[in-house]
Design a protein around this motif. Structure first.
Motif, PDB file in Angstrom:
ATOM      1  N   LYS A 140     -51.699   5.620 -45.585  1.00 28.62           N
ATOM      2  CA  LYS A 140     -50.917   6.091 -46.734  1.00 28.62           C
ATOM      3  C   LYS A 140     -49.431   6.172 -46.369  1.00 28.62           C
ATOM      4  O   LYS A 140     -49.082   6.422 -45.214  1.00 28.62           O
ATOM      5  CB  LYS A 140     -51.424   7.464 -47.187  1.00 28.62           C
ATOM      6  CG  LYS A 140     -52.846   7.429 -47.716  1.00 28.62           C
ATOM      7  CD  LYS A 140     -53.234   8.720 -48.412  1.00 28.62           C
ATOM      8  CE  LYS A 140     -53.431   9.869 -47.474  1.00 28.62           C
ATOM      9  NZ  LYS A 140     -54.004  11.059 -48.160  1.00 28.62           N
ATOM     10  N   GLU A 141     -48.594   5.984 -47.380  1.00 29.54           N
ATOM     11  CA  GLU A 141     -47.152   6.081 -47.150  1.00 29.54           C
ATOM     12  C   GLU A 141     -46.732   7.541 -46.994  1.00 29.54           C
ATOM     13  O   GLU A 141     -47.243   8.426 -47.684  1.00 29.54           O
ATOM     14  CB  GLU A 141     -46.383   5.442 -48.303  1.00 29.54           C
ATOM     15  CG  GLU A 141     -46.510   3.932 -48.335  1.00 29.54           C
ATOM     16  CD  GLU A 141     -45.582   3.308 -49.355  1.00 29.54           C
ATOM     17  OE1 GLU A 141     -44.376   3.648 -49.367  1.00 29.54           O
ATOM     18  OE2 GLU A 141     -46.073   2.495 -50.157  1.00 29.54           O
ATOM     19  N   ILE A 142     -45.790   7.768 -46.079  1.00 29.73           N
ATOM     20  CA  ILE A 142     -45.337   9.121 -45.744  1.00 29.73           C
ATOM     21  C   ILE A 142     -44.108   9.480 -46.570  1.00 29.73           C
ATOM     22  O   ILE A 142     -43.157   8.693 -46.673  1.00 29.73           O
ATOM     23  CB  ILE A 142     -45.029   9.226 -44.241  1.00 29.73           C
ATOM     24  CG1 ILE A 142     -46.318   8.995 -43.425  1.00 29.73           C
ATOM     25  CG2 ILE A 142     -44.402  10.581 -43.896  1.00 29.73           C
ATOM     26  CD1 ILE A 142     -46.064   8.828 -41.936  1.00 29.73           C
ATOM     27  N   GLU A 143     -44.119  10.679 -47.128  1.00 31.49           N
ATOM     28  CA  GLU A 143     -42.975  11.179 -47.886  1.00 31.49           C
ATOM     29  C   GLU A 143     -41.974  11.860 -46.953  1.00 31.49           C
ATOM     30  O   GLU A 143     -40.790  11.553 -46.956  1.00 31.49           O
ATOM     31  CB  GLU A 143     -43.439  12.154 -48.961  1.00 31.49           C
ATOM     32  CG  GLU A 143     -42.319  12.707 -49.837  1.00 31.49           C
ATOM     33  CD  GLU A 143     -41.690  11.657 -50.734  1.00 31.49           C
ATOM     34  OE1 GLU A 143     -40.504  11.806 -51.069  1.00 31.49           O
ATOM     35  OE2 GLU A 143     -42.375  10.677 -51.092  1.00 31.49           O
ATOM     36  N   TYR A 144     -42.482  12.812 -46.148  1.00 28.84           N
ATOM     37  CA  TYR A 144     -41.610  13.484 -45.181  1.00 28.84           C
ATOM     38  C   TYR A 144     -42.448  14.205 -44.140  1.00 28.84           C
ATOM     39  O   TYR A 144     -43.678  14.314 -44.257  1.00 28.84           O
ATOM     40  CB  TYR A 144     -40.657  14.463 -45.876  1.00 28.84           C
ATOM     41  CG  TYR A 144     -41.305  15.680 -46.517  1.00 28.84           C
ATOM     42  CD1 TYR A 144     -41.436  16.884 -45.822  1.00 28.84           C
ATOM     43  CD2 TYR A 144     -41.755  15.641 -47.837  1.00 28.84           C
ATOM     44  CE1 TYR A 144     -42.011  17.996 -46.413  1.00 28.84           C
ATOM     45  CE2 TYR A 144     -42.328  16.745 -48.442  1.00 28.84           C
ATOM     46  CZ  TYR A 144     -42.456  17.929 -47.719  1.00 28.84           C
ATOM     47  OH  TYR A 144     -43.029  19.033 -48.302  1.00 28.84           O
ATOM     48  N   ASN A 192     -48.285   4.412 -42.177  1.00 35.21           N
ATOM     49  CA  ASN A 192     -47.210   4.537 -43.167  1.00 35.21           C
ATOM     50  C   ASN A 192     -47.209   3.345 -44.130  1.00 35.21           C
ATOM     51  O   ASN A 192     -46.184   2.713 -44.381  1.00 35.21           O
ATOM     52  CB  ASN A 192     -45.853   4.673 -42.478  1.00 35.21           C
ATOM     53  CG  ASN A 192     -44.757   5.088 -43.461  1.00 35.21           C
ATOM     54  OD1 ASN A 192     -45.031   5.718 -44.478  1.00 35.21           O
ATOM     55  ND2 ASN A 192     -43.517   4.723 -43.157  1.00 35.21           N
ATOM     56  N   GLY A 193     -48.355   3.072 -44.684  1.00 36.64           N
ATOM     57  CA  GLY A 193     -48.535   1.930 -45.568  1.00 36.64           C
ATOM     58  C   GLY A 193     -49.714   1.101 -45.107  1.00 36.64           C
ATOM     59  O   GLY A 193     -50.488   1.516 -44.244  1.00 36.64           O
ATOM     60  N   ASP A 242     -36.943   5.530 -41.996  1.00 36.20           N
ATOM     61  CA  ASP A 242     -36.470   6.231 -43.188  1.00 36.20           C
ATOM     62  C   ASP A 242     -37.528   7.240 -43.652  1.00 36.20           C
ATOM     63  O   ASP A 242     -38.124   7.104 -44.721  1.00 36.20           O
ATOM     64  CB  ASP A 242     -36.163   5.221 -44.292  1.00 36.20           C
ATOM     65  CG  ASP A 242     -35.483   5.873 -45.498  1.00 36.20           C
ATOM     66  OD1 ASP A 242     -34.927   6.972 -45.330  1.00 36.20           O
ATOM     67  OD2 ASP A 242     -35.536   5.283 -46.593  1.00 36.20           O
ATOM     68  N   ILE A 243     -37.753   8.231 -42.801  1.00 32.07           N
ATOM     69  CA  ILE A 243     -38.708   9.301 -43.094  1.00 32.07           C
ATOM     70  C   ILE A 243     -37.990  10.624 -42.856  1.00 32.07           C
ATOM     71  O   ILE A 243     -37.560  10.911 -41.730  1.00 32.07           O
ATOM     72  CB  ILE A 243     -39.958   9.217 -42.200  1.00 32.07           C
ATOM     73  CG1 ILE A 243     -40.698   7.884 -42.400  1.00 32.07           C
ATOM     74  CG2 ILE A 243     -40.896  10.394 -42.481  1.00 32.07           C
ATOM     75  CD1 ILE A 243     -41.844   7.674 -41.436  1.00 32.07           C
ATOM     76  N   LYS A 244     -37.854  11.422 -43.878  1.00 31.47           N
ATOM     77  CA  LYS A 244     -37.174  12.706 -43.746  1.00 31.47           C
ATOM     78  C   LYS A 244     -37.885  13.579 -42.709  1.00 31.47           C
ATOM     79  O   LYS A 244     -39.101  13.741 -42.744  1.00 31.47           O
ATOM     80  CB  LYS A 244     -37.153  13.427 -45.099  1.00 31.47           C
ATOM     81  CG  LYS A 244     -36.393  14.742 -45.081  1.00 31.47           C
ATOM     82  CD  LYS A 244     -36.432  15.415 -46.445  1.00 31.47           C
ATOM     83  CE  LYS A 244     -35.731  16.783 -46.402  1.00 31.47           C
ATOM     84  NZ  LYS A 244     -35.801  17.467 -47.714  1.00 31.47           N
ATOM     85  N   GLY A 245     -37.118  14.116 -41.780  1.00 40.01           N
ATOM     86  CA  GLY A 245     -37.659  14.979 -40.746  1.00 40.01           C
ATOM     87  C   GLY A 245     -37.906  14.273 -39.426  1.00 40.01           C
ATOM     88  O   GLY A 245     -38.029  14.927 -38.386  1.00 40.01           O
ATOM     89  N   PHE A 246     -37.930  12.937 -39.446  1.00 43.21           N
ATOM     90  CA  PHE A 246     -38.234  12.209 -38.203  1.00 43.21           C
ATOM     91  C   PHE A 246     -37.157  12.435 -37.151  1.00 43.21           C
ATOM     92  O   PHE A 246     -37.455  12.789 -36.009  1.00 43.21           O
ATOM     93  CB  PHE A 246     -38.388  10.713 -38.493  1.00 43.21           C
ATOM     94  CG  PHE A 246     -38.883   9.916 -37.311  1.00 43.21           C
ATOM     95  CD1 PHE A 246     -40.215   9.571 -37.214  1.00 43.21           C
ATOM     96  CD2 PHE A 246     -38.014   9.508 -36.309  1.00 43.21           C
ATOM     97  CE1 PHE A 246     -40.683   8.832 -36.122  1.00 43.21           C
ATOM     98  CE2 PHE A 246     -38.464   8.781 -35.213  1.00 43.21           C
ATOM     99  CZ  PHE A 246     -39.802   8.437 -35.117  1.00 43.21           C
ATOM    100  N   SER A 247     -35.900  12.219 -37.520  1.00 40.71           N
ATOM    101  CA  SER A 247     -34.823  12.330 -36.534  1.00 40.71           C
ATOM    102  C   SER A 247     -34.701  13.740 -35.972  1.00 40.71           C
ATOM    103  O   SER A 247     -34.363  13.932 -34.795  1.00 40.71           O
ATOM    104  CB  SER A 247     -33.493  11.880 -37.138  1.00 40.71           C
ATOM    105  OG  SER A 247     -33.151  12.681 -38.252  1.00 40.71           O
ATOM    106  N   GLU A 248     -35.011  14.753 -36.800  1.00 44.96           N
ATOM    107  CA  GLU A 248     -34.935  16.144 -36.330  1.00 44.96           C
ATOM    108  C   GLU A 248     -36.020  16.450 -35.296  1.00 44.96           C
ATOM    109  O   GLU A 248     -35.857  17.312 -34.439  1.00 44.96           O
ATOM    110  CB  GLU A 248     -35.058  17.108 -37.510  1.00 44.96           C
ATOM    111  CG  GLU A 248     -33.859  17.103 -38.461  1.00 44.96           C
ATOM    112  CD  GLU A 248     -33.965  16.052 -39.544  1.00 44.96           C
ATOM    113  OE1 GLU A 248     -33.165  16.117 -40.502  1.00 44.96           O
ATOM    114  OE2 GLU A 248     -34.834  15.147 -39.445  1.00 44.96           O
ATOM    115  N   CYS A 249     -37.144  15.742 -35.392  1.00 45.33           N
ATOM    116  CA  CYS A 249     -38.267  15.975 -34.478  1.00 45.33           C
ATOM    117  C   CYS A 249     -38.232  15.054 -33.257  1.00 45.33           C
ATOM    118  O   CYS A 249     -38.961  15.295 -32.284  1.00 45.33           O
ATOM    119  CB  CYS A 249     -39.593  15.772 -35.206  1.00 45.33           C
ATOM    120  SG  CYS A 249     -39.924  16.951 -36.520  1.00 45.33           S
TER     121      CYS A 249
END
Length: 302
Positions: A199-203, A176-177, A120-127
């Protein structure tokens, strides 16, 4: 599509491993139906590597060439559809597709691959498959020496650090945490000057799937050019499980050295039964299962 509904073998999945199995069976004069959705898991990947004679080719081009060669064998039929359900019959198996057609066969081969579950990280699936990659043997050479991230935690992160350091020394782990690496693992990673950012990833900031930055929830950023990651996965097709096929602890179809599942006359090849996800291995296991299935049929018929 032919009106014939009865086959020697039904192959579910018509990408590299399924087509390889089909070619072996077609050359053995077996009547085979290949059912394929037309949506391979590597459809975003721009180029395939580490497959001799096809290094650098587009995955789609390899599959299209394979399909054209396979369908020259007139006992092989190809159906673009989705296998929706399966059941055992007195003579073998019946497969029903999403479009409502039903076909029978003495033996089944599942070459269905796995379904990656994107974090659940914005941009992951696109990359994914473009600049976020899972296999250094398939894609590591193309990003060698680049500023590279490992998006993983615990044992996966440690294994990737060991492995990928051979391709680049500019390497950072993003957990990511909170890190779940052991103290011993952390000390060894630090010894090789590999940073760990917990650190936790926003996007993920990217351009057409090419990663530019990781943006963290505290609004800080990190520039990089490639990321290695291994998302969780599940079986793309649930039919083998409904027919009684066992899974391994990793969630792969359990097969022996001849690609036989735990259910008699059901076989599996490619990514759904192997932790080594590559085109070359998919083709090899498909070729193996095609020969094994035909050999079994000849023994039964003789």
């Amino acid at each position: 599509m032919t009106d014939n509904k009865n086959f020697d073998v039904i192959i579910i999945g018509g990408s590299y491993s399924g087509l390889s199995a089909a070619m072996a069976l077609g050359r053995a004069l077996r009547k085979v139906l290949i059912i394929d959705s037309g949506l391979p898991c590597n459809r975003q990947t721009p180029h395939s590597h580490n497959f001799i004679t096809q290094d650098g080719e587009k995955p789609k081009a390899i599959a299209e060439k394979a399909k054209a060669q396979v369908l020259k064998y007139d006992t092989l039929k190809f159906l673009e559809d989705i296998a929706d359900s399966g059941k055992k019959t007195s003579n073998g198996f019946e497969i029903t597709t999403k479009k409502g057609e039903a076909f029978t066969a003495k033996k089944l081969i599942f070459a269905t691959g796995v379904k990656d579950i994107m974090p659940d990280i914005k941009g992951f699936s696109e990359c994914w498959g473009i600049s976020i990659i899972h296999c250094p043997y398939c894609h590591g050479y193309e990003v060698k020496g680049e500023k590279t991230g490992i998006l993983a935690n615990g044992d996966f992160a440690f294994h990737y650090a060991q492995l990928i350091r051979n391709w680049t020394k500019d390497l950072t782990i993003f957990t990511n945490g909170k890190s779940t690496l052991t103290l011993e693992q952390t000390d060894k990673i630090n010894k090789y000057k590999i940073s760990i950012i917990a650190k936790e990833i926003e996007y993920l900031k990217h351009i057409n799937g090419n990663i530019q930055q990781i943006v963290f929830k505290d609004n800080t950023t990190f520039d990089l050019e490639a990321i290695y990651s291994r998302p969780h996965f599940e079986q793309h097709c649930k039919i083998p499980e409904t027919l009684g096929c066992e899974l391994t602890e990793q969630g792969l179809l359990k097969v022996d050295m001849f690609q036989k599942t735990s259910v008699t006359n059901i076989f599996a090849c490619g990514d759904n039964a192997s932790p080594m996800r590559s085109v070359a291995i998919a083709v090899a296991t498909g070729n193996t299962v095609g020969a094994v299935v035909n050999n079994g049929m000849t023994e039964e018929e003789f």
